[in-house]
Design an enzyme around this catalytic site. Sequence first.
Site, PDB file in Angstrom:
ATOM      1  N   SER A   8       0.830  -1.218   0.000  1.00 13.95           N
ATOM      2  CA  SER A   8       0.000   0.000   0.000  1.00 13.95           C
ATOM      3  C   SER A   8       0.862   1.265   0.000  1.00 13.95           C
ATOM      4  CB  SER A   8      -0.972   0.000   1.179  1.00 13.95           C
ATOM      5  OG  SER A   8      -0.291   0.103   2.405  1.00 13.95           O
TER       6      SER A   8
ATOM      7  N   ARG B  49      13.222  -7.554   5.935  1.00 11.06           N
ATOM      8  CA  ARG B  49      14.550  -8.112   6.227  1.00 11.06           C
ATOM      9  C   ARG B  49      15.502  -6.972   6.552  1.00 11.06           C
ATOM     10  NH1 ARG B  49      15.043 -13.601   4.427  1.00 11.06           N
ATOM     11  NH2 ARG B  49      13.074 -14.168   3.455  1.00 11.06           N
TER      12      ARG B  49
ATOM     13  N   HIS C 180       8.134   2.969   9.320  1.00 19.75           N
ATOM     14  CA  HIS C 180       7.815   2.030  10.392  1.00 19.75           C
ATOM     15  C   HIS C 180       6.555   2.520  11.115  1.00 19.75           C
ATOM     16  CE1 HIS C 180       8.472  -0.949  13.472  1.00 19.75           C
ATOM     17  NE2 HIS C 180       8.240  -0.026  14.378  1.00 19.75           N
TER      18      HIS C 180
HETATM   19  C1  GAR Z   1       3.822  -0.764   6.754  1.00 17.66           C
HETATM   20  O1  GAR Z   1       2.852  -0.519   7.739  1.00 17.66           O
HETATM   21  C2  GAR Z   1       5.203  -0.460   7.272  1.00 17.66           C
HETATM   22  O2  GAR Z   1       5.213   0.574   8.193  1.00 17.66           O
HETATM   23  C3  GAR Z   1       5.584  -1.767   7.913  1.00 17.66           C
HETATM   24  O3  GAR Z   1       5.101  -2.741   7.017  1.00 17.66           O
HETATM   25  C4  GAR Z   1       3.901  -2.261   6.451  1.00 17.66           C
HETATM   26  C5  GAR Z   1       3.909  -2.539   4.977  1.00 17.66           C
HETATM   27  O4  GAR Z   1       2.668  -2.271   4.415  1.00 17.66           O
HETATM   28  N1  GAR Z   1       6.990  -1.851   8.082  1.00 17.66           N
HETATM   29  C6  GAR Z   1       7.564  -2.313   9.192  1.00 17.66           C
HETATM   30  O5  GAR Z   1       6.952  -2.752  10.143  1.00 17.66           O
HETATM   31  C7  GAR Z   1       9.080  -2.239   9.201  1.00 17.66           C
HETATM   32  N2  GAR Z   1       9.574  -2.631  10.462  1.00 17.66           N
HETATM   33  P1  GAR Z   1       2.496  -2.136   2.850  1.00 17.66           P
HETATM   34  O6  GAR Z   1       3.099  -3.394   2.228  1.00 17.66           O
HETATM   35  O7  GAR Z   1       1.016  -2.092   2.650  1.00 17.66           O
HETATM   36  O8  GAR Z   1       3.186  -0.876   2.414  1.00 17.66           O
END
Ligand code: GAR
Length: 198
Positions: free
Chosen positions: A15, A95, A113
């Site tokens: 997203s 990762r 994050h």
């Molecule tokens: C997001 O909420 C991002 O903040 C998190 O993964 C999600 C990916 O969502 N990242 C972490 O937690 C990094 N430690 P998306 O694939 O819909 O962009």
Amino acid sequence: MKRLPIGILGSGKGSNCRAILERIRSGDLAAEARVVISDVFDAPILDIAREFSIPNAYLAPGQFRTRLTPAAEGQLVEMLREAGVQLVVLAGFMRVLHAPMLQAFPQRIINIHPSLLPRFPGLEAWKQALAAGESVTGCTVHFIDEKIDHGQIIARQEVAILPNDTPETLHARIQIAERELYPAAIAKFCEKYPASNV
Ligand code: GAR
């Protein structure tokens, strides 16, 4: 202004990647997505890249769970260099990156994050904030280093935790904030560090 060539890495639903590609398409973000790379073969983020006609690739991560093998990380550096990428955008890339990437792109790898770092690094940060009884959490864009969800903070956006929030409702509101914060932070980076020809 010359568009900054970026590469987007993600492991999941994409997203944030979609929000970035939409802002580029609408002309609000002076970047050019050169490549989208995932360590998950069938990750929806790769479908989003195809939908936007952005070159995309699966990178086989190797045998570790939370990092790439050195060989895979070296391959990632090559793929990004070949695409001429000058800013690496981590969008749900699950990762931790190490020396090959950090040395190849110093102060040129950013992450988002879902918490107000330095609070709640790691997995499912919204659940951590709820469990800690916080009244405010949010999201953070930061340069990465070798520690998990750590490094110089670029921008943060607060999200209130409501009394009847569940992990799902809170996460959904944080993701709405992310989709505003990340493209805006990248736009500022593009202004501050315009594309170079090298
Ligand atoms: C997001 O909420 C991002 O903040 C998190 O993964 C999600 C990916 O969502 N990242 C972490 O937690 C990094 N430690 P998306 O694939 O819909 O962009």
